[in-house]
Each structure stands twice: as C-alpha cells, then as structure tokens.
Design an enzyme around this catalytic site. Structure first.
Site: not given
Ligand code: IMP
Length: 423
Positions: A13, A16-18, A40-41, A143, A223, A299-301, A303-304
């Site tokens: 977060d 990166k997308g921007k 989620g970019h 595999r 990520q 992606t999930t909404g 709160p960070r």
């Molecule tokens: P997973 O990738 O869904 O298995 O999640 C593993 C960990 O990575 C969790 O803490 C997620 O919140 C975090 N995570 C996965 N994708 C993202 C992202 O795009 N941005 C921030 N955190 C992420």
C-alpha cells in the site's frame, strides 16, 4: 538496461499503482511478477478512479504491453471480471498477456484460505485477504497446481479442476466445513477459461523478445518487501517473493538485464492484517494519519494500521531490494503535524540495534527509538517541484533518504497523476 523494477519497501500500500502509471510514460511493457488479486493498485486519472488487482498498471497508456507473468497466482473469474470492467470503461485490453505458467486460483483455494484463518483463531491468524493466495502457492510448491496453459484446453482443465475440487471437498468434509458445489464452480471457471484463452501466451518469450528488440520494460511489484515470504515478518507475510529477486523468477528475466530498482516508500508506515509493527500508533495521531491518508484497504476495505516512518525496517528493505531510487508517496498526509518522528533503531531486550530482527516474535517485542523532526504547517498538495516544498518537508525527505541510503527521485503529494514530481 532494458528492465527496471519497482517494488514496495514497506508492508504494501505504498502507492505503487500510481507510480507505475507515472513511470509508464516511457516504457513499452509493464510486467506483474508475483502475487495475485490480493493486490489493489489504485490509479486516479482526471476524475476517473481505477483499482487494479491483476491487470498491470500500464493499461492506461495506449500501446503498452501488460504482462501477467508466470510468478502470479491468478483467479480466472476475477481476472475476467476485471478485464470486462476495464473494457466497459473504454480501455484497450488487447495488450494484456497471461502467462501459460501462472498458477490458477479456484474457489477451493479461497475456501481453504478462510478455513485456515479460522483454524488459526483470532490470536494467531495472518489476516489474509482471503483471496486463496497461500493455498494456491502451496499447490504450486506441492506440484498439484493448475496453470494458465490449461485455460486453452477445456477438457483437460475440467478433469484437473474436478480432481482437485474433489480432493479439497474431502478435506472440507473432514473439517466439518461446507463443501463446494463443483458443477456450479466449474460453470464459472469454464466461462472464464473461454474468455481468457486468447490472452494466454508464453510471456517469458514475449518479455525476452522485447528485451532483445531494445524495448523498455518495467516490472511492477505487488505488496511490499516486509511481506516477502523469505525476507518479511514470517509467518505474517504473503506467499510470494515480493522483492526484486522475485521479478527475475516471476517474469523469466535474467538479472543481467536489470537496471534501476525503484523503491516506493510512504512518508510514514502502514500495515494491513496481523503481525508485528514496531512504530504503530494506537493513539489519535494514528487515527489522524488513517483519515488524512484514506488508509483503508483497496482490496478488502479493512482499516490500515498506521505509524511513524520506520527507518530500520525500510533500510533493511532497501538493502535486500538493492533500491537505487526512491519514490516517496503521501507526503501531504503529514501536512500540519507539529512534530514528526522517525524510528532509527530498536531496543530489544535491553540491546539497541539498527538491524531488523528475523523472528516475528522478536520484532513484536522491540521498542522503537525515535528521532524527532519539526513538521510543517503549509499544504504540500499543490507543490509541483522540490523548491515548492516547505523547508521542513525537504529536510524530512532528505533524512529518510540518508537513513535508507538511497536517492529521492520522485515525490508524490496526492492521488492524482499531476501531484507527482521529480526532484
Ligand atoms: P495474503 O496475501 O492474502 O495471503 O495475505 C497475507 C498478508 O499480506 C496479510 O497481512 C495481508 O493483509 C497482506 N497483504 C496481501 N496483499 C496485500 C496488499 O496488496 N497490500 C497490503 N497488504 C497485503
């Protein structure tokens, strides 16, 4: 060098997308190399806002090839819907190529992800995005995965899908969980396979042909480094290599072709999901950063979690990625704060260190040691050059760069394309 790599240097977060969108002005191809639709970019162009999950952020530049590389795990139904939505908004999706070696995510992976999280319980869960990322990579390593190439062979795909789905259903039954309706799931997969089949290619060949032809390629990390399966805060990580090495394996690019490594770094720190976070602010300043920065998962909404800039974690991340140039994002979120803190070392069990501890339980015990810097009162959102920034903001950026031993090249002061400038 034909290939540049852009990675997140924190827990994802970083924006990166921007940045990819800004940097694609000068490239011919953008390649995603790991992860899946856990990403989620967000890209804002004019009054339009887009959130990309699997499609590379080069999609907004006409003629730029968009590669979904072999290192990804791809939910075919999700990808089809994302591509259809982009096409409906008038974007040209014919430039997208999906690797025949990328692994596919199915409903049974998503169900297994949710089940594994539930089994870990509130105190031990990872806090995944529940997109099936971990189980799909586990099948790849075990595999038993099904790859993109099968999207072009419906009969084979059906046999493989049903076999795996039945295996997972047996596991779900044993766990007392709901089983999947395999016929209904197959119908969705079949529709997606028919839609995606024309986009499936040997992307390793496409990428290397482009390198040979002297084209410019940008690899788009998803990520962040601290979520890397090897180098992150294991087990609170994602299941792929989010660091620069992942670009070579996840796209089929030899290291000798790599030039600049871009590290995208937020001016503070955030984390979504569980796991240690030394500089987390559980007070009003944390809330202020969350609200000012719109820190809710794309992606999930969710709160960070928000906190001060952590130079220990970020310099570790710049080291393992080999970051040359920094793009520092969300500087504007710090506007108006009286005082800014930067974590420059950790105290662990009475010992002071600037080295990142490996074990998550150790990181959970560290006490961050801060240096303090004065903030600035002015808004930076209208700044369009280094000289437009308040002096204290420039000093803060310089200190970040000094601590992580990389050079500040781009500064972002808001979500729009035009709110980005070079130093
Ligand atoms: P997973 O990738 O869904 O298995 O999640 C593993 C960990 O990575 C969790 O803490 C997620 O919140 C975090 N995570 C996965 N994708 C993202 C992202 O795009 N941005 C921030 N955190 C992420």
């Amino acid at each position: 060098m034909p290939v540049d790599i852009l990675v997140g240097t924190q827990w994802g977060d970083e924006g990166k997308g921007k940045l990819i969108d800004v940097l694609t002005r000068d490239v011919d191809m953008v390649v995603r190399f790991q992860g899946g639709n856990n990403a989620g970019h967000t890209v804002e162009i004019g009054t339009e806002k887009y959130v990309l999950h699997l499609v590379p952020s080069g999609i907004f530049r006409p003629g730029v090839s968009c590669i979904i590389g072999n290192g990804l795990v791809v939910d075919p139904v999700g990808l089809m819907q994302e591509m259809q939505a982009l096409a409906a908004r008038g974007l040209d999706i014919s430039t997208i190529e999906l690797s025949n070696k990328a692994h596919l995510i199915f409903a049974y992976h998503q169900a297994a992800d949710a089940l594994e999280e539930a089994a870990l319980g509130e105190n031990h869960k990872i806090g995944t995005t529940k997109r099936g990322i971990g189980p799909a990579y586990a099948d790849k390593a075990g595999r038993t995965g099904i790859r993109g190439a099968q999207l072009q062979n419906l009969a084979n795909l059906e046999t493989l899908f049903r076999g795996q789905a039945e295996k997972y259903n047996r596991l779900f039954r044993e766990a007392g969980a709901t089983t999947l309706d395999i016929d209904a799931e197959w119908a969705k997969v079949r529709e997606a396979a028919i839609y995606l089949a024309p986009f499936v290619r040997d992307t390793v060949v496409s990428v290397n042909r482009s390198i040979k032809a002297g084209k410019k390629i940008l690899c788009e990390g998803a990520q962040g480094a601290l979520l890397d399966i090897d180098h992150g805060t294991y087990p609170f990580v994602t299941s792929s290599n989010t660091t620069t090495g992942g670009a070579c394996t996840g796209a089929g690019i030899a290291p000798k072709h790599v030039g600049t490594v871009w590290g995208v770094m937020k001016a503070y720190t955030t984390r979504v999901g569980e796991g240690p976070f030394p500089t987390e602010l559980l007070d009003a300043t944390g809330d202020e950063l969350r609200n000012a920065g719109g820190e809710f998962g794309a992606t999930t909404g969710r709160p960070r979690r928000c906190g001060w800039f952590d130079a220990v974690a970020s310099s570790y991340s710049c080291m393992i990625n080999g970051v040359d140039k920094l793009a520092i994002t969300k500087l504007d979120v710090l506007d108006g704060l009286e005082e800014l803190k930067i974590c420059t070392s950790y105290e662990i069990d009475g010992t002071v260190t600037a080295d990142m501890p490996v074990a998550a339980d150790m990181l959970a015990r560290v006490k961050p040691r801060y240096e303090s810097m004065p903030g600035w009162k002015e808004s930076t959102t209208e700044a369009r050059s280094w000289d437009d920034l308040p002096e204290n903001a420039r000093k803060y950026l310089d200190r970040m760069a000094e601590l992580v031993e990389a050079e500040v090249a781009i500064i972002s002061v808001g979500p729009k394309r035009e709110q980005t400038f070079w130093r």
